[in-house]
Design a protein around this motif. Structure first.
Motif, PDB file in Angstrom:
ATOM      1  N   GLU A 218       0.820  -1.223   0.000  1.00 25.27           N
ATOM      2  CA  GLU A 218       0.000   0.000   0.000  1.00 25.27           C
ATOM      3  C   GLU A 218       0.853   1.272   0.000  1.00 25.27           C
ATOM      4  O   GLU A 218       0.494   2.268  -0.615  1.00 25.27           O
ATOM      5  N   GLY A 219       1.980   1.239   0.685  1.00 28.97           N
ATOM      6  CA  GLY A 219       2.856   2.417   0.736  1.00 28.97           C
ATOM      7  C   GLY A 219       3.374   2.763  -0.652  1.00 28.97           C
ATOM      8  O   GLY A 219       3.442   3.934  -1.042  1.00 28.97           O
ATOM      9  N   ARG A 220       3.757   1.738  -1.398  1.00 31.72           N
ATOM     10  CA  ARG A 220       4.254   1.947  -2.761  1.00 31.72           C
ATOM     11  C   ARG A 220       3.136   2.467  -3.667  1.00 31.72           C
ATOM     12  O   ARG A 220       3.361   3.316  -4.530  1.00 31.72           O
ATOM     13  N   LEU A 221       1.911   1.952  -3.470  1.00 30.88           N
ATOM     14  CA  LEU A 221       0.772   2.418  -4.275  1.00 30.88           C
ATOM     15  C   LEU A 221       0.478   3.888  -3.995  1.00 30.88           C
ATOM     16  O   LEU A 221       0.132   4.654  -4.900  1.00 30.88           O
ATOM     17  N   GLU A 222       0.639   4.276  -2.731  1.00 30.27           N
ATOM     18  CA  GLU A 222       0.451   5.683  -2.345  1.00 30.27           C
ATOM     19  C   GLU A 222       1.418   6.578  -3.129  1.00 30.27           C
ATOM     20  O   GLU A 222       1.037   7.616  -3.679  1.00 30.27           O
ATOM     21  N   LEU A 223       2.693   6.140  -3.192  1.00 24.02           N
ATOM     22  CA  LEU A 223       3.692   6.912  -3.958  1.00 24.02           C
ATOM     23  C   LEU A 223       3.328   6.944  -5.445  1.00 24.02           C
ATOM     24  O   LEU A 223       3.424   7.991  -6.096  1.00 24.02           O
ATOM     25  N   ALA A 224       2.890   5.786  -5.976  1.00 21.98           N
ATOM     26  CA  ALA A 224       2.520   5.720  -7.397  1.00 21.98           C
ATOM     27  C   ALA A 224       1.439   6.755  -7.701  1.00 21.98           C
ATOM     28  O   ALA A 224       1.496   7.448  -8.723  1.00 21.98           O
TER      29      ALA A 224
END
Ligand code: ZN
Ligand code: ZN
Length: 361
Positions: A218-224
């Motif tokens: 989820e953290g990576r998706l937030e950045l995306a």
């Protein structure tokens, strides 16, 4: 500008899988045409982790010969400053002591059929910094650029956390160029690691209808999302195949860039891509993946493109980072000293608490 160069330096020396240690070694002497660089920072790549763990594609095994040549100093995602220039180097390269520089990860042999035909990113010899002792990498205080190295200047005022991403972004530029994105395309990028995240912004620069980022974290998706993804979806909690069909009148995505490196990501892509779509394979897999190959021919007549490292894309990456054409803020999650190399490897291998880990000698 002159600095005193010590006789010895701290460096990580890799001798065998899991046998990577901080040692004191001689600082390389720059010979004719060579450049001695004081390392500012160097990223830890998942390929470094695979090499550390002894993967067959690095150390050899029953199905392939060894590619690494120990002992070597790892590290191919580096930036640094010119500390000394060998004879004839300054004029040839237009470099001066103190310049901030990087070099492309692959040092071309200059003589094989690929190098001779201007396709040196596929060089047959394939010396990449940080895997062979003759092109030692940057997990050290100093490194040497051989005369065949492709050197690029890095703007002095670009932050370390952005400049150190030049190599991964260059790889992302090549993969996105391979995808031949057109206006109106729905582009799916599977995997939001450092390179998958770079691809989000790069794909948007091609003007598609939508960019969809997929990741389990989820953290990576937030950045995306913050880097411009129109949709950032988690295959664990969303039926991503239906979601992509819904946004394309049931046809499927036009482009699928596989940057997750998991076999499930290939099957997912072959299922959600439309007929006559473009599938780009970027990842390195830990083991062979098996899929229903009939998707490529009989079922969908796909265009399948491989993508390997960077093909003359360093200048584009440096320019885009320098002009903030793509965002990469927050991708560097940890900056550690060489002493903490093992922790850095474990952070990258685990992947849940880090995105890009950087070593600063
Ligand atoms: Zn890398
Ligand atoms: Zn070559």
């Amino acid at each position: 500008m002159t600095t005193t160069i010590p006789a010895t330096m701290r460096a990580i020396v890799a001798r065998a899988p899991h046998d990577w240690k901080l040692e004191r070694v001689p600082v390389p002497e720059p010979g004719p045409g060579e450049v001695l660089v004081k390392v500012e920072a160097c990223g830890v790549c998942s390929s470094d982790v695979k090499a550390y763990k002894g993967a067959e594609s690095y150390w050899g095994g029953p199905s392939m010969p060894a590619w690494v040549k120990p002992p070597f100093i790892p590290g191919h995602e580096f930036i640094g400053h010119v500390a000394a220039l060998g004879a004839d180097t300054a004029e040839r390269l237009g470099l001066a002591v103190g310049d901030r520089v990087t070099a492309e990860q692959l040092v071309p042999c200059g003589a094989c059929r690929y190098c001779v035909r201007g396709q040196s990113w596929m060089c047959q010899v394939h010396n990449i910094f940080g895997f062979q002792g003759i092109v030692n990498g940057a997990w050290a205080e100093y490194m040497s650029f051989p005369k065949e190295a492709r050197i690029h200047k890095i703007p002095a005022d670009l932050s370390m956390e952005i400049a150190v991403l030049t190599e991964p972004v260059s790889c992302g530029v090549h993969a996105v160029e391979r995808a031949k994105i057109e206006f109106g395309d729905v582009v799916v990028i599977s995997g939001a690691g450092p390179i998958g995240l770079a691809m989000v912004g790069l794909a948007q620069l091609r003007g598609p209808k939508a960019v969809v980022s997929l990741d389990l974290n989820e953290g990576r998706l937030e950045l995306a999302r913050s880097f411009g993804a129109d949709y950032a979806l988690n295959p664990k909690t969303t039926d991503v195949i239906s979601a992509v069909r819904d946004m394309t009148d049931g046809y499927g995505c036009d482009v699928y860039i596989e940057a997750a490196g998991h076999p499930a990501s290939i099957t997912q892509g072959l299922t959600m891509i439309r007929k006559l779509g473009r599938f780009v394979e970027f990842s390195v897999f830990g083991e062979p993946a098996s899929v229903d190959w009939s998707f490529i021919g009989e079922k969908k007549e796909l265009d399948l493109y491989g993508s390997h490292i960077s093909a003359f894309t360093y200048p584009v990456a440096i320019d885009f980072l320098n002009r903030h054409r793509i965002k990469m803020d927050g991708v560097v999650t940890q900056v550690l000293p060489l002493e903490d190399m093992e922790e850095a490897i474990h952070l990258v291998a685990d992947g849940t608490k880090s995105i890009k880990v950087v070593l600063k000698p």
